[in-house]
Design a protein around this motif. Structure first.
Motif, PDB file in Angstrom:
ATOM      1  N   MET A  75     -13.778  84.224 -48.648  1.00 55.67           N
ATOM      2  CA  MET A  75     -14.545  85.402 -48.438  1.00 55.67           C
ATOM      3  C   MET A  75     -14.793  85.499 -46.816  1.00 55.67           C
ATOM      4  N   LEU A  76     -15.018  84.535 -46.152  1.00 53.52           N
ATOM      5  CA  LEU A  76     -15.159  84.629 -44.586  1.00 53.52           C
ATOM      6  C   LEU A  76     -13.974  85.466 -44.070  1.00 53.52           C
ATOM      7  N   SER A  77     -12.671  85.119 -44.386  1.00 61.37           N
ATOM      8  CA  SER A  77     -11.769  85.595 -43.985  1.00 61.37           C
ATOM      9  C   SER A  77     -11.486  87.000 -44.138  1.00 61.37           C
ATOM     10  N   SER A  78     -12.078  87.540 -45.386  1.00 62.24           N
ATOM     11  CA  SER A  78     -12.145  88.983 -45.535  1.00 62.24           C
ATOM     12  C   SER A  78     -13.261  89.857 -45.064  1.00 62.24           C
ATOM     13  N   ALA A  79     -14.204  88.987 -44.531  1.00 64.45           N
ATOM     14  CA  ALA A  79     -15.529  89.861 -44.184  1.00 64.45           C
ATOM     15  C   ALA A  79     -15.555  90.626 -42.958  1.00 64.45           C
ATOM     16  N   ASP A  80     -16.084  91.795 -42.891  1.00 63.65           N
ATOM     17  CA  ASP A  80     -16.251  92.860 -41.740  1.00 63.65           C
ATOM     18  C   ASP A  80     -17.456  92.324 -40.833  1.00 63.65           C
ATOM     19  N   VAL A  81     -18.407  91.861 -41.586  1.00 62.99           N
ATOM     20  CA  VAL A  81     -19.444  91.727 -40.938  1.00 62.99           C
ATOM     21  C   VAL A  81     -20.166  90.240 -41.231  1.00 62.99           C
ATOM     22  N   VAL A  82     -20.548  89.427 -40.424  1.00 61.22           N
ATOM     23  CA  VAL A  82     -20.982  87.836 -40.830  1.00 61.22           C
ATOM     24  C   VAL A  82     -22.062  87.491 -40.306  1.00 61.22           C
ATOM     25  N   LEU A  83     -23.367  87.551 -40.894  1.00 65.82           N
ATOM     26  CA  LEU A  83     -24.613  87.050 -40.294  1.00 65.82           C
ATOM     27  C   LEU A  83     -24.763  85.509 -40.376  1.00 65.82           C
ATOM     28  N   TYR A  84     -24.959  84.796 -39.356  1.00 60.91           N
ATOM     29  CA  TYR A  84     -24.991  83.402 -39.407  1.00 60.91           C
ATOM     30  C   TYR A  84     -26.329  82.699 -38.770  1.00 60.91           C
ATOM     31  N   PRO A  85     -26.825  81.514 -39.266  1.00 60.18           N
ATOM     32  CA  PRO A  85     -28.005  80.956 -38.758  1.00 60.18           C
ATOM     33  C   PRO A  85     -27.449  80.062 -37.469  1.00 60.18           C
ATOM     34  N   GLY A  86     -27.581  80.254 -36.200  1.00 60.64           N
ATOM     35  CA  GLY A  86     -26.727  79.877 -35.176  1.00 60.64           C
ATOM     36  C   GLY A  86     -27.438  78.404 -34.775  1.00 60.64           C
ATOM     37  N   THR A  87     -28.597  78.393 -35.214  1.00 59.84           N
ATOM     38  CA  THR A  87     -29.484  76.943 -34.935  1.00 59.84           C
ATOM     39  C   THR A  87     -29.026  75.873 -35.760  1.00 59.84           C
ATOM     40  N   TYR A  88     -28.225  76.293 -36.962  1.00 61.99           N
ATOM     41  CA  TYR A  88     -28.106  75.040 -37.802  1.00 61.99           C
ATOM     42  C   TYR A  88     -26.533  75.015 -37.924  1.00 61.99           C
ATOM     43  N   ILE A  89     -25.631  75.655 -37.744  1.00 61.86           N
ATOM     44  CA  ILE A  89     -24.254  75.492 -38.195  1.00 61.86           C
ATOM     45  C   ILE A  89     -23.295  75.350 -36.901  1.00 61.86           C
ATOM     46  N   ASP A  90     -22.349  74.576 -37.146  1.00 57.28           N
ATOM     47  CA  ASP A  90     -21.395  74.542 -35.858  1.00 57.28           C
ATOM     48  C   ASP A  90     -20.733  75.926 -35.844  1.00 57.28           C
ATOM     49  N   ALA A  91     -20.317  76.393 -34.815  1.00 63.09           N
ATOM     50  CA  ALA A  91     -19.578  77.338 -34.369  1.00 63.09           C
ATOM     51  C   ALA A  91     -18.327  77.567 -35.002  1.00 63.09           C
ATOM     52  N   GLU A  92     -17.961  76.174 -35.200  1.00 64.90           N
ATOM     53  CA  GLU A  92     -16.232  76.255 -35.690  1.00 64.90           C
ATOM     54  C   GLU A  92     -16.311  76.711 -37.108  1.00 64.90           C
ATOM     55  N   VAL A  93     -17.479  76.785 -37.838  1.00 63.22           N
ATOM     56  CA  VAL A  93     -17.300  77.392 -39.051  1.00 63.22           C
ATOM     57  C   VAL A  93     -17.068  78.880 -39.309  1.00 63.22           C
ATOM     58  N   LEU A  94     -17.266  79.314 -38.126  1.00 61.14           N
ATOM     59  CA  LEU A  94     -16.803  80.913 -37.933  1.00 61.14           C
ATOM     60  C   LEU A  94     -15.657  81.074 -37.575  1.00 61.14           C
ATOM     61  N   SER A  95     -14.749  80.105 -37.482  1.00 61.88           N
ATOM     62  CA  SER A  95     -13.187  80.066 -37.361  1.00 61.88           C
ATOM     63  C   SER A  95     -12.420  80.575 -38.429  1.00 61.88           C
ATOM     64  N   HIS A  96     -13.120  80.810 -39.605  1.00 68.46           N
ATOM     65  CA  HIS A  96     -12.751  81.090 -40.721  1.00 68.46           C
ATOM     66  C   HIS A  96     -12.815  82.393 -40.795  1.00 68.46           C
ATOM     67  N   CYS A  97     -13.336  83.170 -39.837  1.00 69.57           N
ATOM     68  CA  CYS A  97     -13.443  84.780 -39.968  1.00 69.57           C
ATOM     69  C   CYS A  97     -12.324  85.372 -39.127  1.00 69.57           C
ATOM     70  N   ARG A  98     -12.144  86.530 -39.372  1.00 71.88           N
ATOM     71  CA  ARG A  98     -10.949  87.341 -38.456  1.00 71.88           C
ATOM     72  C   ARG A  98     -11.342  87.709 -37.188  1.00 71.88           C
ATOM     73  N   ALA A  99     -10.356  87.776 -36.333  1.00 73.35           N
ATOM     74  CA  ALA A  99     -10.906  88.160 -34.856  1.00 73.35           C
ATOM     75  C   ALA A  99     -11.698  89.288 -34.580  1.00 73.35           C
ATOM     76  N   ASP A 100     -11.544  90.224 -35.519  1.00 70.55           N
ATOM     77  CA  ASP A 100     -12.216  91.349 -35.282  1.00 70.55           C
ATOM     78  C   ASP A 100     -13.421  91.582 -36.281  1.00 70.55           C
ATOM     79  N   THR A 101     -13.951  90.352 -36.785  1.00 72.35           N
ATOM     80  CA  THR A 101     -15.370  90.534 -37.628  1.00 72.35           C
ATOM     81  C   THR A 101     -16.282  90.483 -36.626  1.00 72.35           C
ATOM     82  N   ALA A 102     -17.444  91.278 -37.073  1.00 77.30           N
ATOM     83  CA  ALA A 102     -18.671  91.517 -36.285  1.00 77.30           C
ATOM     84  C   ALA A 102     -19.365  90.184 -36.460  1.00 77.30           C
TER      85      ALA A 102
END
Length: 250
Positions: A23-50
């Motif tokens: 689902m992350l790989s197909s998302a156009d927009v991802v809201l995430y809690p930067g305080t709690y998750i490692d940024a590497e989690v967002l590596s599942h997102c596309r390069a053009d994901t907001a």
């Protein structure tokens, strides 16, 4: 389009579900809690994901992003730390989405307490010591706790306690729980579990606060208390007892 609430797990990029990664790989927009998750989690997102870090946003601002993205036809993921069923503000966000006519669904994640137990190498339900786990939090600069949900009431059960959002009150909590479990009761703190900066502290209610203060922990940590964390003996489960009649259905 649907707003997808997804449990990001405890922080590590490889501790999310296959469904969540898809689902992350197909998302156009991802809201995430930067305080709690490692940024590497967002590596599942596309390069053009907001990507929108919500740590500085209030509820109205978060909902505005969700609703606006839905209205323009974007696929939206709202990441929560751990699992959405615990301390994720899912209920209030979902209510507002319902009012706005925006559909939503939920994908579970690995809860932080389970990852912390794994880091400790402990089972939280040890036969004849503790067969229940209480997931709770402490109240300071946060939403008021319901009247009956006190540490004293939970401690009276003898269950394994897992406290979220409580690390800044470690000394006060340890002192209160020592009156119920005893000062020599095993206690542990796991900070940023599964992330590169993970820290595991082990001790008792007598000394765990000293360790927390020495490590200067202020957020993203769980406090765990109970005899199951360091059992002097381990009784054996009836489930696997050789004498158990396995011809009968449970």
């Amino acid at each position: 389009m649907t707003v997808h609430f997804i449990g990001a797990g405890p922080g590590a990029a490889d501790l999310i579900t296959l469904r969540a990664a898809r689902m992350l790989s197909s998302a156009d927009v991802v809201l995430y809690p930067g305080t709690y998750i490692d940024a590497e989690v967002l590596s599942h997102c596309r390069a053009d994901t907001a990507l929108v870090d919500t740590q500085q946003l209030d509820l109205d601002q978060i909902l505005q992003v969700l609703v606006t993205a839905h209205q323009v036809g974007h696929t939206v993921v709202r990441l929560t730390s751990g699992d959405p069923s615990l301390y994720s503000a899912l209920a209030e966000q979902a209510r507002r989405l319902d009012e706005a006519g925006v559909p939503w669904d939920v994908t579970p994640g690995v809860p932080a307490y389970a990852a912390a137990a794994a880091a400790l190498g402990k089972e939280l339900t040890v036969p004849e010591l503790a067969q229940s786990v209480v997931l709770t939090r402490a109240q300071a600069r946060s939403t008021v706790m319901p009247a009956g949900e006190t540490l004293a009431n939970f401690a009276a059960t003898g269950a394994t306690l897992v406290l979220h959002l409580a690390i800044t009150r470690a000394r006060e909590i340890a002192a209160e729980l020592a009156g119920h479990y005893g000062a020599d009761c095993p206690a542990a703190v796991v900070s940023r579990v599964s992330q590169p900066t993970e820290l595991v502290l082990r001790g008792t209610l007598a000394d765990i606060a000293n360790q927390v203060e020495a490590a200067d922990l202020r957020q993203a940590a769980l406090i765990m208390v109970g005899p199951a964390l360091d059992p002097a003996r381990v009784a054996e489960s009836y489930l696997y007892d050789p004498a158990r009649d396995r011809s009968l259905k449970r």
